[in-house]
Design a protein around this motif. Structure first.
Motif, PDB file in Angstrom:
ATOM      1  N   PRO A   1      -0.124  19.922  -2.764  1.00  0.00           N
ATOM      2  CA  PRO A   1       0.395  19.852  -4.144  1.00  0.00           C
ATOM      3  C   PRO A   1       1.553  18.869  -4.308  1.00  0.00           C
ATOM      4  O   PRO A   1       2.587  19.194  -4.884  1.00  0.00           O
ATOM      5  CB  PRO A   1       0.852  21.297  -4.393  1.00  0.00           C
ATOM      6  N   VAL A   2       1.384  17.660  -3.796  1.00  0.00           N
ATOM      7  CA  VAL A   2       2.447  16.657  -3.904  1.00  0.00           C
ATOM      8  C   VAL A   2       2.543  16.200  -5.359  1.00  0.00           C
ATOM      9  O   VAL A   2       1.524  15.932  -5.992  1.00  0.00           O
ATOM     10  CB  VAL A   2       2.160  15.456  -2.981  1.00  0.00           C
ATOM     11  N   PRO A   3       3.755  16.099  -5.915  1.00  0.00           N
ATOM     12  CA  PRO A   3       3.898  15.702  -7.328  1.00  0.00           C
ATOM     13  C   PRO A   3       3.665  14.206  -7.547  1.00  0.00           C
ATOM     14  O   PRO A   3       4.570  13.392  -7.381  1.00  0.00           O
ATOM     15  CB  PRO A   3       5.345  16.098  -7.661  1.00  0.00           C
ATOM     16  N   TYR A   4       2.437  13.865  -7.921  1.00  0.00           N
ATOM     17  CA  TYR A   4       2.083  12.484  -8.220  1.00  0.00           C
ATOM     18  C   TYR A   4       1.822  12.282  -9.714  1.00  0.00           C
ATOM     19  O   TYR A   4       1.388  11.216 -10.132  1.00  0.00           O
ATOM     20  CB  TYR A   4       0.822  12.081  -7.449  1.00  0.00           C
ATOM     21  N   LYS A   5       2.079  13.318 -10.504  1.00  0.00           N
ATOM     22  CA  LYS A   5       1.732  13.258 -11.922  1.00  0.00           C
ATOM     23  C   LYS A   5       2.790  13.967 -12.751  1.00  0.00           C
ATOM     24  O   LYS A   5       3.342  14.985 -12.317  1.00  0.00           O
ATOM     25  CB  LYS A   5       0.360  13.914 -12.135  1.00  0.00           C
ATOM     26  N   GLY A   6       3.068  13.447 -13.935  1.00  0.00           N
ATOM     27  CA  GLY A   6       3.950  14.132 -14.864  1.00  0.00           C
ATOM     28  C   GLY A   6       5.428  13.992 -14.561  1.00  0.00           C
ATOM     29  O   GLY A   6       5.855  13.165 -13.752  1.00  0.00           O
TER      30      GLY A   6
ATOM     31  N   ILE B   1      -5.555   6.920  -0.762  1.00  0.00           N
ATOM     32  CA  ILE B   1      -5.601   8.370  -0.554  1.00  0.00           C
ATOM     33  C   ILE B   1      -5.925   8.670   0.904  1.00  0.00           C
ATOM     34  O   ILE B   1      -6.994   8.324   1.404  1.00  0.00           O
ATOM     35  CB  ILE B   1      -6.643   9.030  -1.472  1.00  0.00           C
ATOM     36  N   ALA B   2      -4.997   9.320   1.586  1.00  0.00           N
ATOM     37  CA  ALA B   2      -5.146   9.643   3.008  1.00  0.00           C
ATOM     38  C   ALA B   2      -6.020  10.886   3.164  1.00  0.00           C
ATOM     39  O   ALA B   2      -5.524  11.992   3.380  1.00  0.00           O
ATOM     40  CB  ALA B   2      -3.774   9.853   3.645  1.00  0.00           C
TER      41      ALA B   2
ATOM     42  N   GLU C   1     -11.400  14.307  -9.653  1.00  0.00           N
ATOM     43  CA  GLU C   1     -10.328  14.906  -8.837  1.00  0.00           C
ATOM     44  C   GLU C   1      -9.127  13.975  -8.746  1.00  0.00           C
ATOM     45  O   GLU C   1      -7.981  14.424  -8.770  1.00  0.00           O
ATOM     46  CB  GLU C   1     -10.867  15.232  -7.441  1.00  0.00           C
ATOM     47  N   ILE C   2      -9.390  12.679  -8.636  1.00  0.00           N
ATOM     48  CA  ILE C   2      -8.301  11.697  -8.548  1.00  0.00           C
ATOM     49  C   ILE C   2      -7.497  11.678  -9.846  1.00  0.00           C
ATOM     50  O   ILE C   2      -6.257  11.686  -9.832  1.00  0.00           O
ATOM     51  CB  ILE C   2      -8.863  10.299  -8.222  1.00  0.00           C
ATOM     52  N   GLU C   3      -8.180  11.670 -10.967  1.00  0.00           N
ATOM     53  CA  GLU C   3      -7.484  11.661 -12.264  1.00  0.00           C
ATOM     54  C   GLU C   3      -6.648  12.916 -12.465  1.00  0.00           C
ATOM     55  O   GLU C   3      -5.626  12.882 -13.149  1.00  0.00           O
ATOM     56  CB  GLU C   3      -8.512  11.529 -13.395  1.00  0.00           C
ATOM     57  N   ARG C   4      -7.082  13.999 -11.842  1.00  0.00           N
ATOM     58  CA  ARG C   4      -6.384  15.267 -12.001  1.00  0.00           C
ATOM     59  C   ARG C   4      -5.030  15.272 -11.300  1.00  0.00           C
ATOM     60  O   ARG C   4      -4.122  16.001 -11.693  1.00  0.00           O
ATOM     61  CB  ARG C   4      -7.265  16.403 -11.474  1.00  0.00           C
ATOM     62  N   ILE C   5      -4.862  14.471 -10.236  1.00  0.00           N
ATOM     63  CA  ILE C   5      -3.614  14.529  -9.465  1.00  0.00           C
ATOM     64  C   ILE C   5      -2.700  13.324  -9.670  1.00  0.00           C
ATOM     65  O   ILE C   5      -1.533  13.367  -9.275  1.00  0.00           O
ATOM     66  CB  ILE C   5      -3.882  14.716  -7.954  1.00  0.00           C
ATOM     67  N   ILE C   6      -3.203  12.252 -10.277  1.00  0.00           N
ATOM     68  CA  ILE C   6      -2.406  11.024 -10.401  1.00  0.00           C
ATOM     69  C   ILE C   6      -2.020  10.756 -11.853  1.00  0.00           C
ATOM     70  O   ILE C   6      -2.832  10.912 -12.764  1.00  0.00           O
ATOM     71  CB  ILE C   6      -3.171   9.815  -9.814  1.00  0.00           C
TER      72      ILE C   6
ATOM     73  N   VAL D   1       0.856  -1.189   0.000  1.00  0.00           N
ATOM     74  CA  VAL D   1       0.000   0.000   0.000  1.00  0.00           C
ATOM     75  C   VAL D   1       0.886   1.232   0.000  1.00  0.00           C
ATOM     76  O   VAL D   1       1.788   1.357   0.837  1.00  0.00           O
ATOM     77  CB  VAL D   1      -0.949   0.029   1.207  1.00  0.00           C
ATOM     78  N   ILE D   2       0.645   2.109  -0.952  1.00  0.00           N
ATOM     79  CA  ILE D   2       1.347   3.396  -1.015  1.00  0.00           C
ATOM     80  C   ILE D   2       0.339   4.477  -0.658  1.00  0.00           C
ATOM     81  O   ILE D   2      -0.668   4.647  -1.355  1.00  0.00           O
ATOM     82  CB  ILE D   2       1.953   3.661  -2.416  1.00  0.00           C
ATOM     83  N   VAL D   3       0.577   5.170   0.424  1.00  0.00           N
ATOM     84  CA  VAL D   3      -0.349   6.193   0.906  1.00  0.00           C
ATOM     85  C   VAL D   3       0.023   7.533   0.277  1.00  0.00           C
ATOM     86  O   VAL D   3       1.190   7.936   0.306  1.00  0.00           O
ATOM     87  CB  VAL D   3      -0.299   6.302   2.446  1.00  0.00           C
ATOM     88  N   ILE D   4      -0.977   8.190  -0.312  1.00  0.00           N
ATOM     89  CA  ILE D   4      -0.736   9.495  -0.930  1.00  0.00           C
ATOM     90  C   ILE D   4      -1.642  10.552  -0.300  1.00  0.00           C
ATOM     91  O   ILE D   4      -2.650  10.226   0.329  1.00  0.00           O
ATOM     92  CB  ILE D   4      -0.951   9.460  -2.465  1.00  0.00           C
ATOM     93  N   SER D   5      -1.301  11.811  -0.487  1.00  0.00           N
ATOM     94  CA  SER D   5      -2.106  12.919   0.024  1.00  0.00           C
ATOM     95  C   SER D   5      -3.277  13.195  -0.903  1.00  0.00           C
ATOM     96  O   SER D   5      -3.240  12.836  -2.089  1.00  0.00           O
ATOM     97  CB  SER D   5      -1.243  14.178   0.152  1.00  0.00           C
ATOM     98  N   ASP D   6      -4.304  13.872  -0.373  1.00  0.00           N
ATOM     99  CA  ASP D   6      -5.424  14.250  -1.228  1.00  0.00           C
ATOM    100  C   ASP D   6      -5.120  15.563  -1.940  1.00  0.00           C
ATOM    101  O   ASP D   6      -3.975  16.055  -1.918  1.00  0.00           O
ATOM    102  CB  ASP D   6      -6.736  14.297  -0.431  1.00  0.00           C
ATOM    103  N   ASN D   7      -6.127  16.151  -2.548  1.00  0.00           N
ATOM    104  CA  ASN D   7      -5.896  17.329  -3.392  1.00  0.00           C
ATOM    105  C   ASN D   7      -5.752  18.634  -2.630  1.00  0.00           C
ATOM    106  O   ASN D   7      -5.724  19.702  -3.228  1.00  0.00           O
ATOM    107  CB  ASN D   7      -7.013  17.461  -4.433  1.00  0.00           C
ATOM    108  N   THR D   8      -5.639  18.574  -1.291  1.00  0.00           N
ATOM    109  CA  THR D   8      -5.325  19.790  -0.537  1.00  0.00           C
ATOM    110  C   THR D   8      -3.816  20.013  -0.430  1.00  0.00           C
ATOM    111  O   THR D   8      -3.383  21.023   0.130  1.00  0.00           O
ATOM    112  CB  THR D   8      -5.931  19.749   0.885  1.00  0.00           C
TER     113      THR D   8
END
Length: 449
Positions: free
Chosen positions: A77-82, A108-109, A120-125, A68-75
């Protein structure tokens, strides 16, 4: 004077009086090769074996090991994309080690925030994650069926953690380390607590006593009970590896801190502490700040107001501008609004008395309102002006301060601030007023040197 307004979608500068004094952080430069830095951090982590080695050990013990890899939500700006994102290299390491994509979960934590929507998920991952068949799942603090009870902390908090995380063979946390107005800094242990806990688990962790403790503040870990309780949760849940980053004003990576839960996080904290505290010459009559990336609604804009306290004169004025991008609710939860109405109607002192009363029933999100209280211990309620283009005149009742929408029809940041400054000057009979612009909003902590 033109100053950069980082929350204006049109990238228009903010026009402020020439006498305005601007303060901001001197953050380290962005990494010239973030991809290489991320790979190096995974291969040569802080007080830890390389991620690939830890992952293989888990796989050797169980050929069907889950991760399990825990990531932050959209509050955040962690770089999870690009280009230069931290999620794909972690997942690639696991796949190359032998993990099956169906045995890997990106969790998503959300903490006590609402679950993110699919859009929203697609926007950050990064799209690669979905193309690789890896599941991305929201945590839900209110769903008891997905939580596992692990006991209680020494302070007595109930420790219920997301079962997918608890049952995973390999547990990895990711996040951003920046100043945090309760826990000292974000990142590290906060991915677990409050990221993956039950709503009931917040009752003590975010209760009135811990929130009101003098050491529960920005850029402080020593003796900080919020930090200590968060760490206790994380240790009970178990953490094999973390990957945290620090970012600059443009959200470019300035540092990668991977490895041991405490050691890697502490290294990031020391870096942030070195530049996020901003010395100022003197407190100002008027402080202008902004909600930053995190300020997606009124609830999150509390962070900018709290961070500005060190720059405000007693009985001064605070102007806070923001861009409320939360499409679900630009204010916050019903419990947040309820407790906030007490602050708005009765003031800070009365609110604190209520929250500490033995007869008060704990309300989720009351902690955020409690962090508004110190602002209004320093300035009167009607010395706080707030603006976001999404707010209307109808949004004012029940909120502390003065909604700019009730004073002007303009939706332009510069025009609104100009109007508010004129109103304040008239209130102060035209006397000369010292103005400060906090260019980093909630991310830097001003103090009189």
């Amino acid at each position: 004077m033109h100053v950069h307004n980082p929350i204006d979608p049109a990238n228009k500068d903010l026009l402020l009086p020439d006498t305005t004094v601007c303060y901001g952080m001197s953050a380290p430069p962005a990494l010239s090769d973030p991809e290489a830095a991320i790979q190096k951090a995974l291969n040569a982590p802080i007080k830890s074996k390389p991620l690939s080695v830890i992952a293989k050990e888990k796989l050797d013990a169980n050929k069907d090991a889950t991760a399990v890899i825990v990531i932050s939500d959209n509050t955040r700006p962690v770089p999870y994309k690009g280009k230069g994102n931290i999620l794909v290299p972690i997942l690639t390491t696991l796949l190359e080690t032998g993990y099956k994509s169906r045995h890997i979960t990106v969790l998503i934590a959300t903490g006590t925030h609402r679950p993110m929507t699919a859009e929203e998920i697609e926007r950050i991952i990064d799209p690669w994650v979905f193309e690789s068949g890896i599941a991305v799942v929201n945590h839900d603090c209110k769903d008891e069926s997905i939580l596992t009870y692990l006991g209680k902390t020494e302070r007595g908090s109930e420790v219920k953690i997301n079962s997918s995380y608890v049952n995973a063979d390999l547990k990895i946390l990711t996040g951003l380390v920046e100043s945090h107005f309760m826990a000292g800094v974000s990142g590290g242990r906060k991915s677990v607590c409050p990221g993956l806990i039950s709503e009931h688990g917040t009752f003590l962790f975010h209760g009135a006593d811990l929130m009101g403790h003098p050491d529960s503040r920005d850029l402080n870990l020593e003796g900080n009970p919020v930090h200590e309780e968060s760490l206790a949760f994380a240790k009970m849940a178990g953490v094999d590896f973390i990957v945290n980053v620090t970012l600059d004003h443009k959200f470019a990576i300035t540092g990668v801190y991977a490895g041991d839960l405490e050691a890697a996080h502490l290294a990031a904290f020391e870096m942030v502490k070195g530049y996020a505290k901003v010395p100022i010459a003197e407190e100002a009559d008027i402080v202008i700040t902004h909600g930053g990336f995190v300020g997606i609604n009124h609830y999150q804009s509390a962070k900018a107001a709290f961070a500005s306290i060190g720059a405000l004169k007693k009985d001064g004025y605070l102007i806070s501008i923001a861009n409320f991008t939360d499409k679900k609710d630009i204010i916050g939860s019903i419990t947040y609004k309820t407790v906030l109405a007490i602050l708005s109607l009765c003031g800070a002192e009365a609110l604190i008395q209520v929250l500490h009363s033995k007869d008060w029933p704990f309300f989720p999100d009351q902690w955020q309102v409690q962090k508004w209280a110190p602002v209004f211990e320093k300035i009167p309620l009607d010395h706080y002006y707030y603006f976001a283009p999404q707010l209307t005149k109808a949004d004012g009742p029940g909120l502390p301060g003065i909604n700019a929408a009730t004073l002007t029809d303009s939706k332009e940041y510069s025009e609104v601030v100009k109007t508010l400054l004129q109103i304040i000057r008239e209130r102060e009979n035209g006397r000369a007023l010292k103005i400060i612009w906090l260019s980093d909003g909630p991310y830097s902590i001003p103090y009189v040197k």
